[in-house]
Design a protein around this motif. Sequence first.
Motif, PDB file in Angstrom:
ATOM      1  N   MET A 176     -40.897 -18.179-122.700  1.00  0.00           N
ATOM      2  CA  MET A 176     -40.295 -18.997-121.685  1.00  0.00           C
ATOM      3  C   MET A 176     -41.443 -18.865-120.482  1.00  0.00           C
ATOM      4  N   SER A 177     -42.340 -17.846-120.573  1.00  0.00           N
ATOM      5  CA  SER A 177     -43.261 -17.806-119.618  1.00  0.00           C
ATOM      6  C   SER A 177     -44.783 -18.414-120.125  1.00  0.00           C
ATOM      7  N   MET A 178     -44.792 -18.962-121.143  1.00  0.00           N
ATOM      8  CA  MET A 178     -46.098 -19.727-121.721  1.00  0.00           C
ATOM      9  C   MET A 178     -45.607 -21.259-121.663  1.00  0.00           C
ATOM     10  N   SER A 179     -46.716 -21.843-121.796  1.00  0.00           N
ATOM     11  CA  SER A 179     -46.544 -23.376-121.926  1.00  0.00           C
ATOM     12  C   SER A 179     -46.262 -23.693-123.234  1.00  0.00           C
ATOM     13  N   PHE A 180     -45.501 -24.854-123.366  1.00  0.00           N
ATOM     14  CA  PHE A 180     -44.993 -25.206-124.801  1.00  0.00           C
ATOM     15  C   PHE A 180     -46.437 -25.656-125.861  1.00  0.00           C
ATOM     16  N   ALA A 181     -47.353 -26.190-125.378  1.00  0.00           N
ATOM     17  CA  ALA A 181     -48.576 -26.175-125.953  1.00  0.00           C
ATOM     18  C   ALA A 181     -49.017 -24.743-126.789  1.00  0.00           C
ATOM     19  N   THR A 182     -49.122 -23.606-125.677  1.00  0.00           N
ATOM     20  CA  THR A 182     -49.600 -22.597-125.949  1.00  0.00           C
ATOM     21  C   THR A 182     -48.667 -21.641-127.053  1.00  0.00           C
ATOM     22  N   ALA A 183     -47.305 -22.009-126.916  1.00  0.00           N
ATOM     23  CA  ALA A 183     -46.379 -21.527-127.589  1.00  0.00           C
ATOM     24  C   ALA A 183     -46.546 -21.904-129.032  1.00  0.00           C
ATOM     25  N   GLY A 184     -46.835 -23.294-129.152  1.00  0.00           N
ATOM     26  CA  GLY A 184     -46.923 -23.949-130.523  1.00  0.00           C
ATOM     27  C   GLY A 184     -48.103 -23.569-131.345  1.00  0.00           C
ATOM     28  N   ILE A 185     -49.262 -23.391-130.343  1.00  0.00           N
ATOM     29  CA  ILE A 185     -50.346 -22.548-130.943  1.00  0.00           C
ATOM     30  C   ILE A 185     -50.263 -21.284-131.623  1.00  0.00           C
ATOM     31  N   VAL A 186     -49.467 -20.571-130.996  1.00  0.00           N
ATOM     32  CA  VAL A 186     -49.135 -19.018-131.340  1.00  0.00           C
ATOM     33  C   VAL A 186     -48.396 -19.035-132.481  1.00  0.00           C
ATOM     34  N   PHE A 187     -47.506 -20.322-132.566  1.00  0.00           N
ATOM     35  CA  PHE A 187     -46.659 -20.216-133.926  1.00  0.00           C
ATOM     36  C   PHE A 187     -47.215 -20.543-135.028  1.00  0.00           C
ATOM     37  N   VAL A 188     -48.233 -21.611-134.867  1.00  0.00           N
ATOM     38  CA  VAL A 188     -49.279 -22.070-135.796  1.00  0.00           C
ATOM     39  C   VAL A 188     -50.176 -21.175-136.507  1.00  0.00           C
ATOM     40  N   VAL A 189     -50.465 -20.299-135.430  1.00  0.00           N
ATOM     41  CA  VAL A 189     -51.535 -19.276-135.762  1.00  0.00           C
ATOM     42  C   VAL A 189     -50.665 -18.073-136.680  1.00  0.00           C
ATOM     43  N   TYR A 190     -49.514 -17.854-136.260  1.00  0.00           N
ATOM     44  CA  TYR A 190     -48.729 -16.851-136.929  1.00  0.00           C
ATOM     45  C   TYR A 190     -48.363 -17.246-138.373  1.00  0.00           C
ATOM     46  N   ALA A 191     -48.131 -18.548-138.505  1.00  0.00           N
ATOM     47  CA  ALA A 191     -48.040 -19.210-139.760  1.00  0.00           C
ATOM     48  C   ALA A 191     -49.177 -19.045-140.825  1.00  0.00           C
ATOM     49  N   LEU A 192     -50.369 -19.181-140.153  1.00  0.00           N
ATOM     50  CA  LEU A 192     -51.628 -19.202-140.688  1.00  0.00           C
ATOM     51  C   LEU A 192     -51.808 -17.856-141.295  1.00  0.00           C
ATOM     52  N   LEU A 193     -51.474 -16.561-140.476  1.00  0.00           N
ATOM     53  CA  LEU A 193     -51.887 -15.245-140.717  1.00  0.00           C
ATOM     54  C   LEU A 193     -50.838 -14.902-141.984  1.00  0.00           C
ATOM     55  N   ASN A 194     -49.612 -15.466-141.819  1.00  0.00           N
ATOM     56  CA  ASN A 194     -48.430 -15.165-143.027  1.00  0.00           C
ATOM     57  C   ASN A 194     -49.087 -15.659-143.989  1.00  0.00           C
ATOM     58  N   GLY A 195     -49.622 -17.054-144.178  1.00  0.00           N
ATOM     59  CA  GLY A 195     -50.485 -17.371-145.274  1.00  0.00           C
ATOM     60  C   GLY A 195     -51.367 -16.532-145.946  1.00  0.00           C
ATOM     61  N   VAL A 196     -52.064 -16.089-145.016  1.00  0.00           N
ATOM     62  CA  VAL A 196     -53.168 -15.100-145.603  1.00  0.00           C
ATOM     63  C   VAL A 196     -52.598 -13.955-146.380  1.00  0.00           C
ATOM     64  N   THR A 197     -51.687 -13.170-145.614  1.00  0.00           N
ATOM     65  CA  THR A 197     -51.062 -12.113-146.244  1.00  0.00           C
ATOM     66  C   THR A 197     -50.090 -12.424-147.693  1.00  0.00           C
TER      67      THR A 197
END
Length: 239
Positions: free
Chosen positions: A83-104
Amino acid sequence: MLPQDNYNRSYVSPGRDRSLSFPSLMRSVYIWMALALAVTGLTAMTIATQPQIVYAIFANRAIFWMLILAELGMVIYLSARIMSMSFATAGIVFVVYALLNGVTLSSLFLAYTAESIAQTFFVTAGTFGAMAVIGFLVKRDLSAIGRFFYMALIGLIIATVANAFFHNSGVAMICNYAGVVIFSGLTAYDTQKIKNMLVQFGDRRDETVMKLALLGSLSLYLDFINLFLYLLRFLGNRR
């Protein structure tokens, strides 16, 4: 899983008039979830075809645990600070998390055949879809059931960690069955919770509502991934 405090816990009667924006908000929840799953799957398959990268990650415990801790930190950070970050930033964090999850998760292609992974994915998709439909259509408030499954999840985590030291096959089997049941139940509960949350916002389509929808996507994404992993232990054919 996501802290329950990020959602409005009050139950909304299914008979209440829904806003015109509600269907598009629910679509955005599943679009973001599907995007994250696609990023995770494609990343896992790509990494698995690169022996040098696989060796660098899984032969070095420090790198592997850094990835695990980074994933955990990103989920906690996104859940607590969205809630304290922009929607664009939150979306980027979500996608980066999904990418890291794919690596593991690329290690799954080293342990299981690609055919059994694909079969398990479709079984998971069917199970997830059925439970999501139940959660969306059922009239009964699932809050009490959801709280039970969250407590069961805590017990499952404790039992899994303890069994990592004792290596009891019976306990491992019980944990696998429990994991399938728990994440199936959480899928229905989280779906109803997200629906009831979004239906309360009238015709609003601002960034706050979009961030809540994104948070719901993360919750369902985690349900899907965990359900897939537990089902794979039953359905996967090891190499």
